[in-house]
Design a protein around this motif. Structure first.
Motif, PDB file in Angstrom:
ATOM      1  N   VAL A  83      46.914  39.174  43.456  1.00 42.34           N
ATOM      2  CA  VAL A  83      48.130  39.417  42.677  1.00 42.34           C
ATOM      3  C   VAL A  83      49.163  40.098  43.564  1.00 42.34           C
ATOM      4  O   VAL A  83      48.863  41.041  44.299  1.00 42.34           O
ATOM      5  N   ARG A  84      50.405  39.621  43.480  1.00 44.36           N
ATOM      6  CA  ARG A  84      51.471  40.145  44.318  1.00 44.36           C
ATOM      7  C   ARG A  84      52.645  40.619  43.461  1.00 44.36           C
ATOM      8  O   ARG A  84      52.724  40.322  42.263  1.00 44.36           O
ATOM      9  N   GLN A  85      53.527  41.344  44.106  1.00 46.51           N
ATOM     10  CA  GLN A  85      54.741  41.800  43.445  1.00 46.51           C
ATOM     11  C   GLN A  85      55.532  40.605  42.941  1.00 46.51           C
ATOM     12  O   GLN A  85      55.719  39.621  43.643  1.00 46.51           O
ATOM     13  N   GLY A  86      56.017  40.693  41.699  1.00 46.73           N
ATOM     14  CA  GLY A  86      56.809  39.623  41.104  1.00 46.73           C
ATOM     15  C   GLY A  86      55.989  38.598  40.348  1.00 46.73           C
ATOM     16  O   GLY A  86      56.557  37.797  39.592  1.00 46.73           O
ATOM     17  N   ARG A  95      53.066  49.250  38.359  1.00 47.56           N
ATOM     18  CA  ARG A  95      53.012  49.926  39.658  1.00 47.56           C
ATOM     19  C   ARG A  95      53.026  48.927  40.801  1.00 47.56           C
ATOM     20  O   ARG A  95      53.581  49.178  41.864  1.00 47.56           O
ATOM     21  N   LEU A  96      52.431  47.791  40.567  1.00 44.33           N
ATOM     22  CA  LEU A  96      52.388  46.747  41.585  1.00 44.33           C
ATOM     23  C   LEU A  96      53.717  46.016  41.710  1.00 44.33           C
ATOM     24  O   LEU A  96      54.012  45.405  42.737  1.00 44.33           O
ATOM     25  N   GLY A  97      54.532  46.085  40.643  1.00 49.10           N
ATOM     26  CA  GLY A  97      55.800  45.350  40.647  1.00 49.10           C
ATOM     27  C   GLY A  97      55.657  43.964  40.067  1.00 49.10           C
ATOM     28  O   GLY A  97      56.557  43.133  40.203  1.00 49.10           O
ATOM     29  N   ALA A  98      54.535  43.691  39.378  1.00 46.72           N
ATOM     30  CA  ALA A  98      54.336  42.407  38.721  1.00 46.72           C
ATOM     31  C   ALA A  98      54.881  42.487  37.301  1.00 46.72           C
ATOM     32  O   ALA A  98      55.263  43.550  36.816  1.00 46.72           O
ATOM     33  N   ASP A 119      46.878  33.666  35.535  1.00 50.77           N
ATOM     34  CA  ASP A 119      45.919  34.773  35.620  1.00 50.77           C
ATOM     35  C   ASP A 119      46.139  35.704  34.440  1.00 50.77           C
ATOM     36  O   ASP A 119      47.288  36.059  34.129  1.00 50.77           O
ATOM     37  N   VAL A 120      45.041  36.120  33.804  1.00 51.66           N
ATOM     38  CA  VAL A 120      45.137  36.998  32.639  1.00 51.66           C
ATOM     39  C   VAL A 120      44.165  38.157  32.799  1.00 51.66           C
ATOM     40  O   VAL A 120      42.964  37.948  32.981  1.00 51.66           O
ATOM     41  N   VAL A 121      44.700  39.390  32.744  1.00 51.05           N
ATOM     42  CA  VAL A 121      43.838  40.571  32.689  1.00 51.05           C
ATOM     43  C   VAL A 121      43.353  40.705  31.251  1.00 51.05           C
ATOM     44  O   VAL A 121      44.160  40.755  30.320  1.00 51.05           O
ATOM     45  N   THR A 122      42.040  40.747  31.086  1.00 49.81           N
ATOM     46  CA  THR A 122      41.482  40.728  29.746  1.00 49.81           C
ATOM     47  C   THR A 122      40.280  41.651  29.664  1.00 49.81           C
ATOM     48  O   THR A 122      39.746  42.118  30.674  1.00 49.81           O
TER      49      THR A 122
END
Length: 998
Positions: free
Chosen positions: A502-505, A527-530, A552-555
């Motif tokens: 995972v990257r910023q944006g 915090r990551l900028g995503a 991608d889904v954080v679950t």
């Protein structure tokens, strides 16, 4: 006449005795009494305390540090006595004539005493916290229970009694036969020593916590001096009496050990962290009264106490003020609470002739009564939760016959008078500028935000972790998560996200139940900028993923398989002990918890909290007319809602915000969580809104602010109020969309509270807030620091903005409908549709697409979304306006407007459910809707059995619209065009409304 030889001899003898006694006092600090203390053995040693057993049955029970094998078969009921932090354990055995342990032993009891020692000579003693003392008391109860094989009585003096209350709540009264406290206030903030006003007490506590004892302890000598200065006249009189009788050794010896104890020998140092914790939790936050007391990683409430309580109070006690002591009955509704009143001051409750003759015989009788071996003792009285008493015993002091005590009372009254005079200006200042004083820094910060200003959810969390690291951030499942711990967890999750690419944006979905890990995930993406795309739990998940282009889904573990089946990669986070993931995960599931953050090397592009005001931060989803739409929220809009909420609700570190709003709904993250974080408040998270457990969780967490969406509180007010409700902690309900009738029911069920209704645009820089309790249903006015707003006329048929002869929009008149426009503070924002040249050439505005009216006071009243207005042949009918008007009937529960096709065009139908069994009539409906202009009244009104609500409790009329016109009958009424009232709908009239069919 010269003195006789006998007189001279007597005078010399007196002088000699005086000198000899004075030399002994100077040499040894006092007179030697040759009195032996009561016998005891130290039966357990722990880092925090030593456990004494007085009058032990044998030396064989000397240590319990092993397995605790064997149980003492002695039938004596055990009582564990707890001293305050700054007084030594010898307070329970000052002298043989007044010894608590001796008196209890003689009465057939088994006395044990916790000895905290002297912190300044104990290893780590000056680092002790309030939690350390509470857990030590709990551990001692376990030791005594193991040794005796039975439940114990737990007793504490002054702050030691407060430890007993806290430990009993922490243990949920396990293994406790009863609690006995002596001069132990529960409400130390509202009933302070000497009647000092609450504002002064809190101010002093803040100074003490932040500046005086933040990095230093309170020495024992200073504790002794402070104790004596609380009653300087009595202290001075005692010293004078001692000097006057110094020649009479026999007269002094009976009180000598007591005098030396108070004079300094009985006082020990008080650790700085414990003082700070007490100032913050007991006084500033008033946690013993409101609940949410933090003990280590756990959160407790005195409402968890269920064992019987005997509160011994002093009628002339100016430290443990009787009114504050009695408050235990209000905050522990599940306990039988009794009081025993003694004509004594604070120290006299446990030491002295009064204690020997009244306190200890009554305590022994109390224990016998609770053990079932004796009658109820005389002199104790049951305390009701609502018991009212004079807040200070000064009145009793003034009525005392003794002249010296009268003088002492006058002295105390003078001190109180000075205190009240000193706080007068403070009160006036607060009355005028309290809200502005607390809101100013936040509003100033909002005004300083520019498009490239670094501001984000994660950045504010970082500030909280830096400024208040040990304060509670989340309360969840009776556990406490501090800002510092949450900040560390956020950083670790960031490393996990970076490890999986995972990257910023990047736009990353979040699909999780309400829990701390869900907020951590959102903060980590920030915090990551995503960009966090907040997915509601819906069968439409594949459609939502396509609509948002999320892969991608954080679950959480519960939703991992659904995410994978929908075609996205599931990044599983959290779940705790309930995690249920297979050992061999497929390619569509990644367990973030298995990534060791220590092994992740951060890339050079990573900068924590890079988000700027103009950057996209969150994506929400809304469903209108069956179609999913995305709502884009920038960091600036999040900050606008967060700081605006914190200012309007006056949120601070003393507040606990109960987040019931779903986190995938804008009000959950922008208002509830955002406001709490911006205000430095605690966030109490619930696994889901459950009306049956609502009051219990409110008490346990010490909730002061409850959040809601739409009709969420409807099920709560249906629940009967607890028959013996404890001290009310809630001061505010805040949210958006609450129906006006429900608003009044909430205030009826929780008197003394208020409702703070917000209107915040997710895609417009506007925050309206109703700061007044006098206008239920109003959305209030724009908060300072937010964007300029205007109401403009719209065409009643098309809903388009009406232009005047010059081509510019026409501002709406007072009490006239109009669409709400807002001017973007940060210039053009490409995420929303802009309106140009609205009031002058080149200006820029954004339409909220919501219709309002503005009254003469400047308050805004929402009429409804433009898309939900029913444009009938007689004019537009506004959904919120008619639903609130009908909801003013006490017999109506909910009401919702919908549109069905008719013979002459759209027909406006208002469906309603009833509150209770009382019916409504045509006259009732006509009277309720008389406040609505005739052209804006619904064509039909009918009663239905139920109105469904969405996942965020918004009334949903979609099912009704698909059924067409309601049937004629006794529960359906039609608008009479001639009278403006309503009559029963007949089949013939209904047939005339049916649209022609092909």
């Amino acid at each position: 006449m010269p003195p006789t030889p006998d007189a001279v001899s007597a005078a010399l003898k007196t002088a000699t005795s005086y000198v000899l006694n004075a030399v002994e006092v100077l040499r040894f600090g006092g007179l030697q009494t040759d009195e032996d203390p009561s016998p005891f053995e130290i039966v357990a040693r722990r880092p925090m305390f030593r456990l004494r057993r007085y009058y032990p049955p044998s030396a064989a029970n000397a240590e319990l540090d092993g397995a605790g094998e064997g149980a003492d078969a002695q039938p004596r009921p055990p009582i564990v006595l707890v001293p305050p932090m700054m007084i030594s354990a010898d307070v329970w055995d000052v002298s043989p004539s007044t010894s608590a342990v001796a008196a209890l032993h003689e009465a057939g009891m088994d006395p044990w005493v916790i000895d905290f020692g002297a912190p300044d000579i104990e290893a780590g003693g000056l680092e002790r916290t309030l939690t350390d003392h509470v857990i030590a008391v709990s551990d001692a109860v376990d030791l005594v229970t193991t040794a005796t094989g039975r439940a114990v009585h737990l007793g504490g003096y002054s702050q030691g009694g407060m430890f007993c209350y806290q430990a009993a709540a922490y243990r949920r009264s396990r293994d406790l036969e009863s609690l006995v406290t002596f001069g132990s206030p529960v409400d130390w903030r509202g009933h302070a020593p000497l009647g000092i006003p609450e504002e002064v007490v809190v101010t002093i506590a803040r100074i003490v916590a932040d500046y005086v004892f933040a990095d230093r302890p309170l020495p024992g000598w200073l504790a002794s001096t402070a104790f004596r200065l609380l009653d300087p006249i009595k202290t001075a009189r005692s010293q004078v009496d001692f000097l006057r009788q110094l020649h009479d050794r026999d007269a002094l010896l009976g009180h000598e050990r007591q005098r030396r104890f108070i004079g300094g020998e009985g006082f020990v140092a008080w650790s700085g962290p414990a003082i700070v914790d007490m100032m913050r939790q007991v006084i500033i936050q008033n946690r013993m009264m409101v609940g949410g007391f933090v003990v280590g990683e756990h959160v407790v409430s005195l409402a968890d106490i269920t064992c019987p309580v005997l509160a011994v109070l002093g009628e002339v006690d100016e430290i443990g003020v009787p009114a504050g002591v009695r408050k235990i009955a209000s905050v522990a509704p599940g306990a039988e609470v009794y009081e025993f009143s003694v004509r004594a001051g604070h120290f006299g409750l446990v030491v002295g002739s009064t204690a020997a003759s009244q306190t200890w015989p009554t305590v022994a009788a109390w224990m016998g009564w609770r053990e079932g071996t004796g009658p109820r003792p005389d002199g104790i009285a049951e305390v009701e939760p609502g018991a009212v008493v004079d807040s200070s015993p000064t009145k009793a002091i003034m009525l005392a016959a003794d002249g010296a005590v009268q003088v002492a009372g006058l002295g105390i009254g003078a001190v109180r008078g000075v205190g009240k005079l000193a706080v007068g200006t403070l009160k006036a200042t607060r009355a005028v500028g309290h809200q502005a004083l607390h809101a100013a820094p936040r509003l100033i910060r909002l005004g300083q935000i520019q498009p490239r200003t670094r501001i984000s959810f994660a950045r504010i969390m970082t500030e909280r972790a830096r400024n208040q690291p040990d304060d509670a951030c989340f309360l969840f499942s009776d556990r406490v998560h501090t800002f510092s711990a949450v900040d560390t967890r956020i950083t670790n999750v960031v490393k996990g996200l970076i490890a999986v690419g995972v990257r910023q944006g990047d736009h990353i979905g979040v699909l999780m139940e309400t829990r701390p890990s869900a907020l951590v995930a959102m903060a980590a993406l920030s915090r990551l900028g995503a960009v966090a795309v907040l997915l509601p739990p819906s069968q439409s998940l594949p459609e939502l993923l396509r609509l948002s282009s999320v892969t991608d889904v954080v679950t959480d573990p519960e939703h991992a398989s659904k995410v994978s089946e929908a075609g996205a990669r599931a990044l599983v986070l959290g779940g705790g002990s309930e995690r249920d993931l297979p050992a061999d995960l497929d390619a569509g599931v990644v367990d973030l918890e298995q990534i060791d953050p220590e092994t992740v090397e951060l890339p050079r592009w990573y900068r924590p909290d890079p988000g700027r005001a103009g950057d996209l931060a969150f994506v929400f989803f809304s469903r209108s007319t069956g179609i999913w739409q995305t709502k884009l929220v920038t960091n600036h809009r999040w900050a606008l809602s967060a700081f605006g909420t914190a200012s309007a609700a006056r949120l601070s570190s003393e507040s606990t915000v109960y987040c019931l709003s779903p986190l995938h709904h804008p009000s959950g993250l922008l208002t509830a969580v955002g406001g709490a974080v911006a205000g430095g408040s605690r966030i109490a998270l619930s696994r889901g809104f459950d009306p049956a457990t609502f009051d219990e969780e409110v008490r346990r967490y010490g909730v002061t602010v409850v959040t809601y969406t739409w009709a969420m509180m409807r099920e709560l007010v249906r629940q009967p109020a607890p028959p013996r409700r404890s001290h009310q902690t809630i001061t505010l309900f805040m949210g958006s969309g609450m129906p006006r009738g429900l608003w009044r029911r909430v205030l009826d069920r929780y008197p003394g509270t208020r409702v703070l209704e917000f209107y915040a645009g997710t895609e417009a820089d506007v925050v309206l807030a109703n700061l007044s309790n006098s206008k239920p249903g109003a959305r209030g006015r724009p908060l300072p620091g937010t964007s300029e707003v205007r109401l403009v006329d719209v065409d009643p048929d098309s809903g388009a903005i009406t232009a005047g002869p010059d081509g510019f929009a026409i501002p709406s008149e007072v009490d006239a409908p109009g669409v709400l426009l807002t001017r973007p503070r940060l210039g053009v924002d490409a995420s929303v549709r802009q309106l140009r040249g609205v009031f002058r050439p080149g200006d820029t505005w954004v339409s909220t697409s919501d219709l309002f009216e503005r009254d003469r006071d400047g308050d805004f009243w929402i009429l409804g979304a433009a898309s939900a207005v029913v444009h009938t042949a007689h004019g537009p009918v506004y959904p919120v306006q008619v639903a609130d008007a009908l909801g003013d009937l006490p017999e109506v529960d909910l009401a919702v407007l919908y549109e069905v096709p008719g013979a002459d065009g759209p027909v406006a139908v208002l469906a309603a459910t009833l509150w209770g069994s009382d019916p409504i009539s045509a006259a009732d409906i006509g009277g309720a809707l008389a406040s609505v202009p005739p052209a804006a009244r619904p064509d039909l009104v009918h009663v239905v059995s139920d109105i469904p609500v969405t996942n965020w409790y918004r009334p949903d009329a979609g099912g009704f619209a698909s059924r067409g016109l309601p049937k004629a009958g006794t529960r359906t009424w039609v608008l009479d065009a001639d009278t403006g009232g309503y009559v029963r709908l007949t089949k013939a009239v209904r047939e005339g409304l049916v649209p022609p069919t092909s």
